[in-house]
Design an enzyme around this catalytic site. Structure first.
Site, PDB file in Angstrom:
ATOM      1  N   ARG A  63      -0.112  -8.799  13.019  1.00  0.00           N
ATOM      2  CA  ARG A  63      -0.916  -7.813  12.013  1.00  0.00           C
ATOM      3  C   ARG A  63      -2.086  -8.604  11.283  1.00  0.00           C
ATOM      4  O   ARG A  63      -2.976  -8.364  10.378  1.00  0.00           O
ATOM      5  CB  ARG A  63       0.175  -7.475  12.156  1.00  0.00           C
ATOM      6  N   ARG A 111      -9.525   1.177   8.783  1.00  0.00           N
ATOM      7  CA  ARG A 111      -9.014  -0.190   8.668  1.00  0.00           C
ATOM      8  C   ARG A 111      -9.991  -0.797  10.257  1.00  0.00           C
ATOM      9  O   ARG A 111      -9.971  -1.903  10.183  1.00  0.00           O
ATOM     10  CB  ARG A 111      -8.161  -0.510   9.721  1.00  0.00           C
ATOM     11  N   LYS A 119       0.292  -1.120  -0.096  1.00  0.00           N
ATOM     12  CA  LYS A 119       0.096   0.120  -0.206  1.00  0.00           C
ATOM     13  C   LYS A 119       0.655   1.492   0.152  1.00  0.00           C
ATOM     14  O   LYS A 119       0.558   2.039  -0.710  1.00  0.00           O
ATOM     15  CB  LYS A 119      -0.689   0.310   0.947  1.00  0.00           C
ATOM     16  N   ARG A 138      11.200  -7.074   5.291  1.00  0.00           N
ATOM     17  CA  ARG A 138      11.192  -5.721   5.143  1.00  0.00           C
ATOM     18  C   ARG A 138      11.849  -5.754   6.467  1.00  0.00           C
ATOM     19  O   ARG A 138      13.037  -4.257   6.969  1.00  0.00           O
ATOM     20  CB  ARG A 138      10.097  -5.353   5.318  1.00  0.00           C
ATOM     21  N   ARG A 196      11.176  -1.490  11.990  1.00  0.00           N
ATOM     22  CA  ARG A 196      10.364  -1.502  13.223  1.00  0.00           C
ATOM     23  C   ARG A 196      10.446  -2.388  14.138  1.00  0.00           C
ATOM     24  O   ARG A 196      10.302  -3.757  13.803  1.00  0.00           O
ATOM     25  CB  ARG A 196       9.369  -1.756  11.945  1.00  0.00           C
TER      26      ARG A 196
HETATM   27  P1  ADP Z   1       1.033  -2.195   7.638  1.00  0.00           P
HETATM   28  O1  ADP Z   1       0.304  -1.889   6.645  1.00  0.00           O
HETATM   29  O2  ADP Z   1       2.552  -2.281   7.655  1.00  0.00           O
HETATM   30  O3  ADP Z   1       0.301  -2.600   8.734  1.00  0.00           O
HETATM   31  P2  ADP Z   1       0.869   0.786   8.715  1.00  0.00           P
HETATM   32  O4  ADP Z   1       2.430   1.395   8.571  1.00  0.00           O
HETATM   33  O5  ADP Z   1       0.099   1.275   7.963  1.00  0.00           O
HETATM   34  O6  ADP Z   1       1.245  -0.847   9.191  1.00  0.00           O
HETATM   35  O7  ADP Z   1       0.417   1.133  10.187  1.00  0.00           O
HETATM   36  C1  ADP Z   1       1.482   0.236  11.597  1.00  0.00           C
HETATM   37  C2  ADP Z   1       0.566   0.290  12.574  1.00  0.00           C
HETATM   38  O8  ADP Z   1      -0.315   1.397  12.901  1.00  0.00           O
HETATM   39  C3  ADP Z   1      -0.187  -0.264  12.915  1.00  0.00           C
HETATM   40  O9  ADP Z   1      -0.357  -1.908  12.660  1.00  0.00           O
HETATM   41  C4  ADP Z   1      -1.468   0.249  13.963  1.00  0.00           C
HETATM   42  O10 ADP Z   1      -0.942  -0.114  14.971  1.00  0.00           O
HETATM   43  C5  ADP Z   1      -1.095   1.758  13.538  1.00  0.00           C
HETATM   44  N1  ADP Z   1      -2.606   1.831  13.221  1.00  0.00           N
HETATM   45  C6  ADP Z   1      -1.971   2.489  11.372  1.00  0.00           C
HETATM   46  N2  ADP Z   1      -3.426   2.560  10.607  1.00  0.00           N
HETATM   47  C7  ADP Z   1      -4.144   2.752  11.827  1.00  0.00           C
HETATM   48  C8  ADP Z   1      -5.315   2.993  11.796  1.00  0.00           C
HETATM   49  N3  ADP Z   1      -6.598   3.108  10.902  1.00  0.00           N
HETATM   50  N4  ADP Z   1      -6.366   2.053  12.497  1.00  0.00           N
HETATM   51  C9  ADP Z   1      -5.625   1.803  13.825  1.00  0.00           C
HETATM   52  N5  ADP Z   1      -4.623   1.510  13.958  1.00  0.00           N
HETATM   53  C10 ADP Z   1      -3.559   2.239  12.964  1.00  0.00           C
END
Ligand code: ADP
Length: 187
Positions: A144, A88, A13, A127, A133
């Protein structure tokens, strides 16, 4: 154009959203990036979000929703944006509906990147070697994926029902996926 990009962790994404925002001239709004920036700057928001992120859990909706509301009200997001990692949860979908309504706009499309589950784990493990991270360990990565299946995959049906969903094959190299997205965009 106002777009969402969805897909499980590791689907690509972020990479695609950056390219698309450049191409379409809109704001790239990644909730994950905003949270990570706040964690590294030790802001109040970062402190509230960090423990959830490290465990691979979602940050509570009230925190995330307020942050996105502020961000979408900024000037650079007025005419075009690509939201990456939001909404989400079903609750976040309703909040976003309300935010867009109050701004007098609506979404043009929701891109869903589709990638095999095992390929996702492999990408994230790779990654993990370089990202630094805290949520890129195998256990947290698997968690996740589960959280995505339980909390976020129902959104596919919601946006599908609204006729907004654009399914794109996310397998293969990033440039190729990018071309598929551009070809599939509404015109
Ligand atoms: P990935 O797509 O690799 O899981 P992101 O970089 O989009 O990771 O997000 C990392 C973390 O940030 C998520 O695992 C969550 O804890 C938090 N996060 C991001 N976006 C949201 C959201 N819309 N609602 C709740 N938590 C979020």
């Amino acid at each position: 154009m106002r777009l969402l990009i969805m897909g499980p962790p590791g689907a690509g994404k972020g990479t695609q959203a950056v390219g698309l925002a450049k191409l379409l001239g809109g704001a790239h709004i990644s909730t994950g990036d905003i949270f990570r920036a706040n964690v590294s700057q030790q802001t109040e928001l970062g402190q509230a979000a960090q423990r959830y992120m490290d465990a691979g859990e979602y940050v509570p909706d009230e925190i995330t929703n307020a942050m996105v509301k502020d961000r979408l009200a900024q000037e650079d997001a007025r005419d075009a944006f690509i939201l990456d990692g939001y909404p989400r949860t079903v609750d976040q979908v309703s909040t976003l509906d309300g935010i867009l309504e109050s701004l007098g706009t609506k979404l043009d499309g929701v891109i869903e990147l589709v990638v095999d589950p095992e390929e996702l784990i492999q990408r994230l493990l790779k990654r993990a070697e370089t990202s630094g991270r805290a949520d890129d360990t195998e256990e947290v990565i698997r968690h996740r994926q589960e959280v995505y299946t339980n909390e976020t995959s129902p959104l596919i049906e919601i946006y599908g029902g609204r006729g907004l969903l654009i399914e794109v094959d996310g397998m293969g190299d990033a440039d190729e996926v990018g071309r598929r997205i551009v070809d599939a965009l509404p015109r």
